[in-house]
Scaffold this active site. Structure first.
Site, mmCIF file in Angstrom:
data_model
loop_
_atom_site.group_PDB
_atom_site.id
_atom_site.type_symbol
_atom_site.label_atom_id
_atom_site.label_comp_id
_atom_site.label_asym_id
_atom_site.label_seq_id
_atom_site.Cartn_x
_atom_site.Cartn_y
_atom_site.Cartn_z
ATOM 1 C CE LYS A 142 0.856 5.305 8.227
ATOM 2 N NZ LYS A 142 0.866 4.492 7.033
ATOM 3 C CG ASP B 78 5.682 3.582 0.902
ATOM 4 O OD1 ASP B 78 5.987 4.228 1.925
ATOM 5 O OD2 ASP B 78 4.512 3.416 0.522
ATOM 6 C CE1 TYR C 246 -3.617 2.587 0.557
ATOM 7 C CE2 TYR C 246 -2.410 3.267 2.524
ATOM 8 C CZ TYR C 246 -3.419 3.488 1.604
ATOM 9 O OH TYR C 246 -4.224 4.593 1.721
HETATM 10 C C1 LIG Z 1 0.341 4.900 5.688
HETATM 11 C C2 LIG Z 1 1.119 4.580 4.492
HETATM 12 C C3 LIG Z 1 1.084 5.395 3.350
HETATM 13 C C4 LIG Z 1 0.149 6.554 3.211
HETATM 14 O O1 LIG Z 1 0.394 7.567 4.129
HETATM 15 P P1 LIG Z 1 -0.775 8.628 4.444
HETATM 16 O O2 LIG Z 1 -0.130 9.584 5.392
HETATM 17 O O3 LIG Z 1 -1.894 7.823 5.028
HETATM 18 O O4 LIG Z 1 -1.151 9.249 3.159
HETATM 19 C C5 LIG Z 1 1.927 5.098 2.306
HETATM 20 N N1 LIG Z 1 2.754 4.040 2.371
HETATM 21 C C6 LIG Z 1 2.819 3.230 3.434
HETATM 22 C C7 LIG Z 1 3.793 2.110 3.457
HETATM 23 C C8 LIG Z 1 1.997 3.471 4.535
HETATM 24 O O5 LIG Z 1 2.049 2.640 5.575
#
Ligand SMILES: *Cc1c(COP(=O)(O)O)cnc(C)c1O
Length: 430
Positions: free
Chosen positions: A269, A241, A146
């Site tokens: 995060k 990511d 994701y």
């Molecule tokens: C949470 C998350 C996102 C998206 O971040 P948001 O601040 O919710 O837009 C993208 N990549 C990973 C791996 C995530 O855990």
């Protein structure tokens, strides 16, 4: 504990009238486990209190960011102090320089870094930058990874998209989705085969180096290395990511843990300390393709917001000062063995995954190395387990396909209470 639900139920009924599905982010709606969500009134340390006064040990931690625990004094103090000097300037502020320098000092692959407002913005910007830098259109991603709700990346994605069993969103043009090639995780041969055919058209491979949005599974030895090799051979950029793993797994993120260097990295995060923040960075020669120096446009009215920078810096400094990653590993390994004890007798129906402060208990015997194997989970049994834990005062993510998170505020007391609750709840659920 009070255990009433009246206030939360009343609020949710009201929310449903005003907000689509009653929530501002889909997975909060409890659709993966049934029932309706509780409303948080306040949270402190490892505990969250709902609108009716019930208290839970929280393993969601705002979906990852609150690595020091809720309301950490260092972070709150930094935000209050920053707020007293103004909430937003739209003019460069010193906190932006400090946070960028901090990220660079923690992550050697980051030559330059730009702040934005969410993880979604960070991955979206990485993809645009990779396309602008390489002059190519195709992107490779992996099933179950994701990367936020970016159009090109919301194809076979994890998190809420997976929980709802509708991995692809409506509203994404088929012609755009065609530019995204989706492959199974942990299958280097599948990647090699795609690159043999179309390698010269592929701008980037993007992945969660440790996928934590379809539950949690780990890269097999050699997988990340093979991606690095393939990218280098084809002039394709490797994008990690690390919105989840950055500053949760180690100072240098998953790339430090696995010793593989990406070209670009997305953060979010933890770097916001609970405020809305993202950032992306990498090789300076690539980052210099961004406006105003280069032709790839990317911007944000609130990017580098002084409160967000202060919160992130305070959280990162505190993590460092308290030797946080070592402490989190200790608590993580204690929790893992306590949960294994609690699950004794059910080994053939459970698969527990953990790395550092992230964990997931799949309701399948395993192994779990990719999305297809994760989806063998008995999600109905997970739903029963989730509610049984909640009744015992332990809040897990309301979906089988999300990871659990520890904070520095979780200690032996919480681990013991959680293991006791898990032992009883497993007997109820299975
Ligand atoms: C949470 C998350 C996102 C998206 O971040 P948001 O601040 O919710 O837009 C993208 N990549 C990973 C791996 C995530 O855990």
């Amino acid at each position: 504990m009070a255990m009433g639900r009246e206030q939360s139920d009343r609020l949710f009924a009201e929310a449903l009238r005003h907000i689509p599905g009653g929530v501002n982010s889909p997975v909060r709606a409890f659709r993966g486990v049934g029932g309706s969500p509780f409303f948080a009134r306040r949270a402190h340390g490892s505990r969250v209190e709902d609108a009716d006064g019930n208290e839970y040990i929280d393993y969601v931690c705002s979906w990852g960011p609150n690595i020091l625990g809720h309301g950490a004094k260092a972070v709150v103090d930094a935000v209050v102090h920053a707020a007293a000097n103004g909430l937003s300037f739209g003019i460069p502020n010193p906190g932006e320089v400090d946070l960028a320098a901090k990220i660079r000092s923690w992550v050697p692959s980051v030559g330059k870094v730009r702040a934005c407002n969410s993880g979604t913005e960070a991955t979206m910007s990485c993809v645009r930058l990779a396309r602008g830098f390489t002059g190519r259109d195709l992107i490779v991603k992996f099933e179950g990874c994701y990367h936020g709700h970016v159009d090109s990346l919301l194809v076979a994605a994890g998190s809420g998209a997976l929980t709802f069993g509708r991995p692809d969103s409506a509203g994404i043009p088929a012609r755009l989705a065609e530019l995204t090639i989706v492959l199974p995780f942990n299958d280097p041969d599948a990647v090699r085969s795609v690159f043999r055919d179309r390698g010269r058209e592929i701008a980037a491979i993007i992945l969660e180096p440790v996928p934590a949005n379809a539950g949690l599974y780990l890269p097999e030895p050699g997988f990340l290395e093979s991606l690095r090799e393939i990218c280098t051979a084809h002039g394709t950029l490797l994008i990690f990511d690390e919105v989840m793993t950055g500053f949760r797994l180690a100072r240098g993120g998953a790339q430090e843990v696995y010793g593989v260097t990406p070209d670009l990295t997305a953060f979010g995060k933890v770097i916001g300390g609970g405020l809305p923040v993202g950032a992306f960075g990498g090789r300076a020669d690539i980052m210099d393709h961004l406006a105003p120096d280069g032709p790839v446009y990317q911007a944000g009215t609130l990017s580098g917001n002084p409160l967000a920078m202060a919160a992130g810096l305070a959280q990162m400094s505190e993590l460092e000062a308290r030797d946080g990653f070592r402490a989190l590993e200790r608590t993580g390994s204690t929790l893992e063995s306590a949960l294994r004890d609690a699950a004794r007798g059910f080994e053939d129906r459970l698969c527990l995954k953990r790395i550092g402060s992230m964990f997931c208990m799949y309701f399948t015997g395993g192994p779990v190395r990719n999305l297809a194997e994760a989806k063998r989970s008995d999600t109905a049994a997970f739903g029963r387990f989730f509610h049984a834990m909640l009744r015992r005062g332990v809040y897990l993510a309301p979906s089988q396909f999300e990871a659990g998170f520890l904070s520095l505020a979780h200690g032996p007391l919480e681990v013991e209470a959680t293991a006791r609750a898990a032992s009883a709840s497993l007997r109820e659920a299975l």
